[in-house]
Design an enzyme around this catalytic site. Structure first.
Site, PDB file in Angstrom:
ATOM      1  N   HIS A 114      -4.436   5.624  34.906  1.00 45.67           N
ATOM      2  CA  HIS A 114      -5.650   4.924  35.342  1.00 45.67           C
ATOM      3  C   HIS A 114      -5.739   3.516  34.759  1.00 45.67           C
ATOM      4  O   HIS A 114      -5.290   3.261  33.645  1.00 45.67           O
ATOM      5  CB  HIS A 114      -6.886   5.731  34.925  1.00 45.67           C
ATOM      6  CG  HIS A 114      -6.914   7.096  35.532  1.00 45.67           C
ATOM      7  ND1 HIS A 114      -7.491   7.340  36.752  1.00 45.67           N
ATOM      8  CD2 HIS A 114      -6.392   8.271  35.113  1.00 45.67           C
ATOM      9  CE1 HIS A 114      -7.348   8.630  37.049  1.00 45.67           C
ATOM     10  NE2 HIS A 114      -6.680   9.214  36.064  1.00 45.67           N
ATOM     11  N   ASP A 116     -12.519   3.451  40.442  1.00 42.80           N
ATOM     12  CA  ASP A 116     -12.115   4.432  39.427  1.00 42.80           C
ATOM     13  C   ASP A 116     -12.559   3.998  38.028  1.00 42.80           C
ATOM     14  O   ASP A 116     -12.205   2.921  37.552  1.00 42.80           O
ATOM     15  CB  ASP A 116     -10.575   4.530  39.488  1.00 42.80           C
ATOM     16  CG  ASP A 116      -9.962   5.492  38.484  1.00 42.80           C
ATOM     17  OD1 ASP A 116     -10.709   6.223  37.813  1.00 42.80           O
ATOM     18  OD2 ASP A 116      -8.707   5.502  38.389  1.00 42.80           O
TER      19      ASP A 116
END
EC number: 3.1.-.-
Lengths: 558, 558
Positions: free
Chosen positions: B374, B202
């Site tokens: 994130h 990610d």
């Protein structure tokens, strides 16, 4: 709060009337009208840039309806500084009456005159400087130096028998400004001693806590980035930000690089700023961008426009390899600028494009290469305490900014009933230190689109939004005027709707049938037949495709 | 970097092929295809939300062209978590083949199944949990717990004879997560010991320095704001953010307030989360919003959708007084959410509207009411160091995010030639710890508009942009087929263009004249005559009004 429209009462003798025309509930098109004894003074006359729900609009003007029939009463327009949101609508005002005098500082008027020249207008202008006092009709004006993200900005104190008003224009209070020209708090203190009856104050950063950092803190960052850059450097910023450009020039010169200006407004404004001595360029540093291409890559800095991702500006064109300067591996791009809300996607598209070409992109999210031009909450409190105004009218800002500014005024001890949250068109009368809201004008948005001014309406913009979201379907049927029988059609064309028109094959017989039935039952009226077409295809497209394009039925008699 | 399209070579025996189909160069529509020994495994199948240059588009799908003719080879779709950008395109995939198995955690599958129910699809699904291993065709899958802004997220390790691949899905490394479910670094360490040949990771926050703050830091802020709120409290957040909602419920309960869910997706998701035990609601705290209206104002918290300013969601409708709950003086509104780039104007319009109604609006710009979901740069470095992967493929992000992530990998010691910057459609083969780019598929955007999928093209969107910016002018002329003589017209209609159609009076004779001249010189072809009309009015509108609307000429024979 939303004021109901109401015509103001007649202006009583000895009373000052203040009407903000633009800049309240929005960031842009700042304009305020002051009236005393039958004469009008205007402070600022700027433009607003459109948002995404105003598609195709070039500019938005203040609604001059506020001064309809009063052009001959205007004694002058004071321009506080040279930014578009304070001067951009001047050409449109002067097109209505060319001899309205413009009053402003040297740099402000030079920038206005350059803009007016493009409109082929030569204005009547009066240059003023801080400390100067001028009488314009019944208005006794005193100009006060303020610091902002463009040099030579002025606040204006307006004295009439009704009292003393101070309007800041845009400002901040950088305590170590590059040009040494501070916001003049001694003058503020003197005005405070005299008694400020009404304070019109910039609200842009009223909801930002603390203090705006110093402009000069950016210099060392630029110096470090430019010093370490292995190849070309491209810096984008606002084309009127003389001090930012100055710091870029200084850093470039310190590292033996020459500077080339890119972009029409950058070249124009910096030429003016240098000629008037606001920009100091060491000999031999500037170079034409066409010649700069012959320099070694590590000897040049390009100073360009396009920091907001504007598609036609230099930086976007570079990112699309649609400019003579093509960025590549090892180049450094610095966006030394704010990121105006709404421009994020455009700016990040440019940053991604440049990164993809191999450039190292430095921007305010990853380095300290920008500070704001507006006073934050801490600075505004200083102003309230030094001035101690009787009444406060927060201006220049969205509603939340005006509210935050009013709250600061109240925190500093100004009674809530003396802080006025107004809208564009709110009419405020001042006399004997007391303000009163006496009316609300019905002002709107005036859209500039191409050469048309005020012709595009909100209904047109609604049509554009529908067209832009869904496209349209037009249906043309030629019918016999006497019998209503179909002569040709239905022909169906669509744009922005689907790949090809065969999708309509199944609905054509339905339309023909509906029209034939209508004709049989005696319907001949063109409008009524068009409604039959609209209903038939509208229902079909909605049910079968779940979409709502604009439908344009045209039944023509032949 | 932009790869040239090239068909990949045939897949060699014992080799794993990895093709990112969506999510590279964009934030959304994540989808990766793994191929080994003739079988395909898909990881995630999400949607992308359109930007302003894609008007009228509802959703954007990954381009299933990448798996054309291969539907029967798919052994399953692993869904790493329940966010739309990872599951939103599943209905469109299953419409092509309904029996493709879905593999995911309990919550993820519950959310997918609720979504599929709206599309009337009942999927074949297999629930898995962290630590579990499953063999799907040639793919040996191991699921690893990761922490994200939705519970029950999983990374997946994929073992084939070609090597070991780890795909993180979306994740961060909150070290004190609310549910105690950490990103399983022990499993990462074990996989690192075994040897990770390829790491798909990610990139969303790879350009954010440092560490994402703890989710639980938000709790005390919510507690304080809700504790001090004098009247009603309205909190807006993402409808899948179970832990954020949990903290709102806890703060509400601590201050004796009841909680009502508002918005279809909020009600649906939180009902699922509570039933499955991911959301813990003390008895008697939840209340239907219709009944909540009867409670005293200081006894209720509304938990709603609309934190991104979506015009049809609850919060926007409240701000427009178009909802049963009408915010007013003394109410508190908390936007406990991110501000996704591009939504700024919409969100600030909602904030301004609520402020105008008298509400106190708390959002991430003025209070700590949001943290990201994130991993930031600091967390990613931990991953690289613990895993020590041979090769890295940054996924999930714009180009600048992928670049920043590759840079972090290289900083941790992974050779630059082993960090792969790919695009959607880049075909990467892995064997013996070595990756090779072997081709580039030509993948595009697949637009969903209403019930149409893939019918809207980029040409249609271009038409929509022109229509949306400038409107259109249609000109209809009926001519005699034999002589070319004008029977009716020109009739001119415009939309999104100007207030009334009289502006066209001066151009009608020009069009008639141009057509008559063309007819005289023998032109009969409909298309050629339409070009005559287009040129005549196009030149006129450009010169006299400086605008460029779409021009739709229609010459009809009767």
């Amino acid at each position: 709060m939303s004021n109901t429209v109401s015509a103001p009462e007649a202006l009583a003798p000895g009373t000052l009337r203040v009407t903000p025309v633009g800049g309240l509930g929005e960031v842009g098109r700042n304009m305020t009208v002051f009236e005393f004894d039958g004469k009008l003074l205007i402070v600022d006359c700027g433009v607003l840039f459109p948002e995404e729900h105003q598609p195709g609009v070039d500019l938005i003007l203040p609604d001059f309806e506020a001064i309809r029939g009063r052009l001959d009463d205007i004694v002058g327009v004071v321009l506080t500084h040279g930014h578009e949101d304070h001067i951009g609508a001047v050409p449109y005002l002067l097109k209505r009456k060319g001899d309205i005098p413009l009053i402003g500082s040297q740099l402000t008027l030079a920038l206005v005159e350059a803009k007016l020249k493009e409109h082929r207008i030569k204005p009547y202008s009066m240059t003023v400087a801080e400390g100067q006092r001028e009488q314009l009709g019944p208005f006794d004006l005193e100009f006060v130096a303020v610091n902002h993200s463009i040099p030579d900005a002025l606040a204006v104190a307006i004295r009439t028998p009704a009292g003393l008003v101070l309007a800041t224009g845009d400002f901040k209070m950088d305590q170590l400004p590059l040009d040494g020209r501070l916001t003049d708090l001694r003058a503020f203190a003197r005005l405070g001693e005299e008694g400020v009856d009404l304070f019109l104050v910039d609200s842009t950063n009223a909801d930002v806590p603390g203090f705006t950092p110093l402009e000069r803190e950016i210099g060392p960052v630029l110096d470090q980035v430019i010093g370490k850059a292995p190849r070309r450097v491209i810096v984008a910023s606002f084309s009127s930000h003389v001090h930012r450009v100055q710091q870029v020039i200084d850093a470039a010169a310190a590292h033996g690089r020459r500077v080339a200006f890119l972009g029409r407004s950058m070249v124009r404004n910096m030429t003016i700023a240098e000629q008037l001595g606001y920009l100091n360029v060491p000999d031999g540093v500037l170079i034409d961008y066409k010649k700069a291409k012959d320099l070694p890559d590590d000897r040049v800095v390009y100073m360009s426009t396009g920091s907001q991702g504007e598609p036609m500006a230099v930086l976007s064109r570079m990112a699309n390899l649609d400019h003579a300067i093509e960025p590549g591996e090892g180049d450094t791009v610095i966006l030394a600028s704010s990121l105006i809300p709404g421009n994020e996607n455009a700016v990040y598209r440019v940053i991604d494009g440049l990164t993809k070409l191999g450039a190292n992109v430095v921007h305010k999210a990853n380095a300290k290469v920008h500070v704001s031009g507006h006073a934050a909450a801490g600075e505004l409190l200083y102003c309230y305490n030094i001035l101690g105004p009787k009444n406060v009218l927060p201006v220049h800002g969205e509603y939340r900014h005006l509210m935050a500014n009013a709250k600061l005024a109240q925190d500093s001890g100004i009674p809530a009933e003396n802080t006025i949250i107004a809208e564009n068109g709110t009419v405020i009368d001042l006399k004997d230190g007391v303000t009163r809201v006496v009316g609300q004008l019905d002002l709107g948005f005036v859209y500039v689109d191409g050469s048309s001014v005020g012709e595009i309406t909100d209904a047109d913009l609604k049509d554009r939004r529908i067209l832009g979201e869904e496209g349209f379907i037009s249906v043309i049927v030629v019918v016999d005027a006497a019998t209503g029988r179909i002569v040709t059609g239905p022909e169906i064309h669509a744009r922005g709707f689907a790949e090809d028109d065969t999708v309509f094959d199944s609905v054509k017989p339905k339309i023909a049938q509906a029209l034939t039935e209508a004709a049989k039952s005696g319907v001949r009226d063109q409008h009524a037949l068009q409604q039959v077409v609209r209903r038939t295809i509208g229902r079909w497209v909605n049910q079968s495709l779940r979409r709502r394009p604009m439908i344009v039925p045209m039944v023509i008699e032949a």
